[in-house]
Write a protein that holds these residues in place. Structure first.
Motif: not given
Length: 151
Positions: A42, A61-62, A65-66, A68-69
């Protein structure tokens, strides 16, 4: 605050073990590590936003996102006991930091959109001819196109 090598820190850690507190489970440790990596990602998003670096923004961002998963999977695997122990770890503090970072990034995105919109208005308004055949600039209020003879 005690340093890890201090005798007082060691005695405090020993008494903690004597009271019956144990080390957090490996899943909680993995979740805290993933949350820490998400904080770093972040921060990279914020840095890319301030530098207007699109490729760095997309890669950050990628990564976020990974992460967060991964955090979602880890949270789904936690037992009720681990969820109860979570309050005694660094996870609540990391969640608060992530909330602040998310608000900061949202503000930076909003500012970037505002700057882009202002630049587009500026670019589209350059050389535009006003109603009285004068060239109007950025944000100039057009004058009346008629003469008020009653004044």
């Amino acid at each position: 605050m005690f340093a890890p090598g201090d005798a007082e820190f060691a005695s405090t850690a020993g008494s903690r073990a004597e009271i019956g507190w144990s080390q957090p489970s490996p899943r909680l440790v993995a979740m805290a590590a993933a949350l820490t990596r998400l904080l770093a990602a972040s921060d990279r998003v914020a840095e890319a936003l301030t530098r207007h670096d699109r490729s760095a923004l997309e890669s950050s961002n990628e990564l976020a996102s990974s992460l967060v998963e991964e955090i979602g999977k880890l949270a789904g695997d936690l037992s009720d006991q681990e969820r109860a122990e979570m309050t005694e770890t660094a996870i609540p503090g990391l969640r608060m930091q992530l909330g602040a970072v998310a608000r900061r990034n949202a503000y930076l995105i909003e500012q970037a959109w505002a700057v882009d919109a202002a630049l587009m208005r500026l670019m589209l308004g350059v050389g535009r001819v006003g109603p009285d055949n004068s060239v109007s600039g950025y944000n100039s209020a057009p004058g009346p196109a008629y003469v008020d003879r009653g004044a």
